[in-house]
Write a protein that holds these residues in place. Structure first.
Motif, mmCIF file in Angstrom:
data_model
loop_
_atom_site.group_PDB
_atom_site.id
_atom_site.type_symbol
_atom_site.label_atom_id
_atom_site.label_comp_id
_atom_site.label_asym_id
_atom_site.label_seq_id
_atom_site.Cartn_x
_atom_site.Cartn_y
_atom_site.Cartn_z
ATOM 1 N N PHE A 76 0.852 -1.184 0.000
ATOM 2 C CA PHE A 76 0.000 0.000 0.000
ATOM 3 C C PHE A 76 0.893 1.242 0.000
ATOM 4 O O PHE A 76 1.816 1.375 0.793
ATOM 5 C CB PHE A 76 -0.991 0.012 1.173
ATOM 6 N N LEU A 77 0.630 2.119 -0.967
ATOM 7 C CA LEU A 77 1.448 3.306 -1.201
ATOM 8 C C LEU A 77 0.525 4.521 -1.218
ATOM 9 O O LEU A 77 -0.102 4.818 -2.243
ATOM 10 C CB LEU A 77 2.198 3.194 -2.525
ATOM 11 N N GLN A 78 0.412 5.191 -0.079
ATOM 12 C CA GLN A 78 -0.504 6.316 0.052
ATOM 13 C C GLN A 78 -1.917 5.859 -0.313
ATOM 14 O O GLN A 78 -2.508 5.074 0.415
ATOM 15 C CB GLN A 78 -0.049 7.485 -0.808
ATOM 16 N N ASP A 79 -2.441 6.283 -1.445
ATOM 17 C CA ASP A 79 -3.809 5.938 -1.841
ATOM 18 C C ASP A 79 -3.858 4.808 -2.861
ATOM 19 O O ASP A 79 -4.903 4.537 -3.450
ATOM 20 C CB ASP A 79 -4.510 7.172 -2.433
ATOM 21 N N GLU A 80 -2.750 4.126 -3.064
ATOM 22 C CA GLU A 80 -2.675 3.087 -4.094
ATOM 23 C C GLU A 80 -2.321 1.741 -3.476
ATOM 24 O O GLU A 80 -1.530 1.650 -2.540
ATOM 25 C CB GLU A 80 -1.614 3.473 -5.136
ATOM 26 N N VAL A 81 -2.941 0.699 -3.996
ATOM 27 C CA VAL A 81 -2.630 -0.669 -3.571
ATOM 28 C C VAL A 81 -2.109 -1.436 -4.777
ATOM 29 O O VAL A 81 -2.747 -1.442 -5.843
ATOM 30 C CB VAL A 81 -3.873 -1.375 -2.988
ATOM 31 N N ILE A 82 -0.950 -2.087 -4.614
ATOM 32 C CA ILE A 82 -0.332 -2.831 -5.711
ATOM 33 C C ILE A 82 -0.133 -4.276 -5.269
ATOM 34 O O ILE A 82 0.483 -4.538 -4.225
ATOM 35 C CB ILE A 82 1.030 -2.224 -6.099
ATOM 36 N N GLU A 83 -0.642 -5.194 -6.049
ATOM 37 C CA GLU A 83 -0.471 -6.616 -5.736
ATOM 38 C C GLU A 83 0.975 -7.028 -5.972
ATOM 39 O O GLU A 83 1.599 -6.610 -6.951
ATOM 40 C CB GLU A 83 -1.409 -7.464 -6.596
ATOM 41 N N ALA A 84 1.511 -7.834 -5.065
ATOM 42 C CA ALA A 84 2.899 -8.283 -5.176
ATOM 43 C C ALA A 84 3.075 -9.170 -6.407
ATOM 44 O O ALA A 84 2.217 -10.000 -6.719
ATOM 45 C CB ALA A 84 3.302 -9.033 -3.923
ATOM 46 N N ASN A 85 4.191 -8.969 -7.099
ATOM 47 C CA ASN A 85 4.495 -9.788 -8.265
ATOM 48 C C ASN A 85 5.002 -11.159 -7.840
ATOM 49 O O ASN A 85 5.560 -11.334 -6.763
ATOM 50 C CB ASN A 85 5.556 -9.104 -9.133
ATOM 51 N N THR A 86 4.819 -12.135 -8.694
ATOM 52 C CA THR A 86 5.409 -13.450 -8.488
ATOM 53 C C THR A 86 6.407 -13.714 -9.612
ATOM 54 O O THR A 86 6.267 -13.190 -10.724
ATOM 55 C CB THR A 86 4.342 -14.559 -8.494
ATOM 56 N N SER A 87 7.400 -14.510 -9.317
ATOM 57 C CA SER A 87 8.432 -14.817 -10.303
ATOM 58 C C SER A 87 7.835 -15.552 -11.502
ATOM 59 O O SER A 87 6.875 -16.327 -11.365
ATOM 60 C CB SER A 87 9.529 -15.668 -9.658
ATOM 61 N N SER A 88 8.398 -15.317 -12.665
ATOM 62 C CA SER A 88 7.931 -15.994 -13.878
ATOM 63 C C SER A 88 8.517 -17.397 -14.008
ATOM 64 O O SER A 88 8.077 -18.187 -14.857
ATOM 65 C CB SER A 88 8.299 -15.169 -15.112
ATOM 66 N N GLU A 89 9.506 -17.729 -13.168
ATOM 67 C CA GLU A 89 10.140 -19.044 -13.234
ATOM 68 C C GLU A 89 9.199 -20.142 -12.757
ATOM 69 O O GLU A 89 8.378 -19.944 -11.860
ATOM 70 C CB GLU A 89 11.406 -19.065 -12.371
#
Length: 335
Positions: A76-89
């Motif tokens: 969570f970044l101020q007013d934004e929520v970003i889902e965590a990335n997962t590795s492409s491997e």
């Protein structure tokens, strides 16, 4: 398709696979056990076959590969929520038949428990390929045969480790990694009888009154609620949430999923200070009946796979296998 190859050739194959996959197997760690000057065997990334511990049972299961001890779900970044990335491997895991059954129990919890699928678990689960280690003798404390977790054909590759390595490969996507090796007719063998046998209780005899049985009092006196049995168990899936604010900016941070367990203090705490199962014997009853009764009633199979890791990990020498037998004896005697 069956193949045979030298260990040197298998290491070259692992090196090729590692370009596209993270490869996990049971690995020994010197001096990192729970007591001073003791070792521990747990899952970690490998590069060569010599790193894999084959002659001892791993103290921890491969559960943490797809259900990590601590997993960041979002930022969570101020007013934004970003889902965590997962590795492409992709992910390759060397594990035994019982642990494949254990992951099937996790699948039932995270993917087939009602209409909602756990997307964080599913992303990792879809990446995994099972390289099954042939297991024909088991270890002390294992009772996988009693739990019907000793055999499976749900693997990408089954591997026998002798002077040379024999492989039963089922995944066409991996054929090109082995095309230079000698083909053979190979099928894995499985353990047929453990030193330890467990008798599951007759579920039709379990009544609400049995949950007040005196047999749980023993565990009220012995259990110290450390939770080790929960955390080494491959089918224990419970977790809690942690919201972490960054020190430099308290308005930013991350939400993590962290392992929890029914034996641990605080697990059942609710708003207002109320908590269930303060008595440690009640926690043992809850875990036991969930593993061998409730889960089976819902899903048609017991949750326990008979790996015996919980017995090995308990500092008070509480045996879950003996607990199951005590439940069966009590029901058969009508207690």
């Amino acid at each position: 398709m069956g193949y045979t190859m030298t260990r040197e050739a298998f290491n070259k194959t692992l090196a090729s696979l590692s370009k596209s996959y993270k490869i996990y197997a049971p690995v020994g760690f010197k001096g990192e056990g729970r007591f001073s000057d003791t070792d521990v065997i747990r899952y970690d990334e490998i590069k060569q076959v010599e790193e894999i511990v084959l002659d001892e049972k791993s103290h921890f299961s491969p559960k943490e590969v797809l259900h990590p001890i601590r997993q960041t779900l979002l930022y969570f970044l101020q007013d934004e929520v970003i889902e965590a990335n997962t590795s492409s491997e992709g992910i390759i895991v060397f594990l035994r038949p019982c642990d494949i059954h254990g992951i099937l129990k996790l699948d039932q919890v995270f993917l087939q428990n009602g209409n909602i699928r756990d997307v964080y678990y599913e992303k990792l689960r879809n990446k995994i390929k099972f390289f099954m280690i042939e297991c024909t003798t088991g270890f002390d404390g294992c009772f996988c045969v009693s739990m019907e977790a000793n055999k499976t054909d749900l693997y990408t590759a089954a591997i026998r480790f002798d002077e040379n390595i024999s492989i039963d490969l089922k995944d066409d996507d991996l054929l090109h990694y082995f095309k230079e090796e000698k083909q053979i007719d190979f099928q894995p063998e499985f353990i047929e009888k453990n030193k330890l046998e467990v008798k599951l209780p007759p579920t039709e005899k379990i009544t609400p009154e049995f949950f007040d049985s005196s047999l749980w009092k023993e565990y009220s006196e012995r259990c110290i609620a450390c939770g080790r049995c929960n955390f080494v168990c491959i089918s224990c899936s419970c977790w809690t949430m942690q919201d972490i604010s960054y020190q430099d900016n308290p308005h930013q941070g991350e939400r993590r999923r962290v392992w929890a367990g029914c034996h641990v203090d605080g697990f059942t705490d609710m708003a207002g200070g109320h908590g269930f199962r303060k008595n440690y014997g009640d926690r043992m009853r809850f875990k036991t009946m969930h593993k061998i009764y409730d889960f089976k009633k819902r899903n048609g199979m017991s949750m326990c796979i008979g790996c015996g890791r919980c017995d090995d990990a308990c500092p008070e020498y509480i045996s879950f296998s003996k607990c199951i037998n005590k439940v069966t004896e009590a029901l058969e005697e009508g207690q």
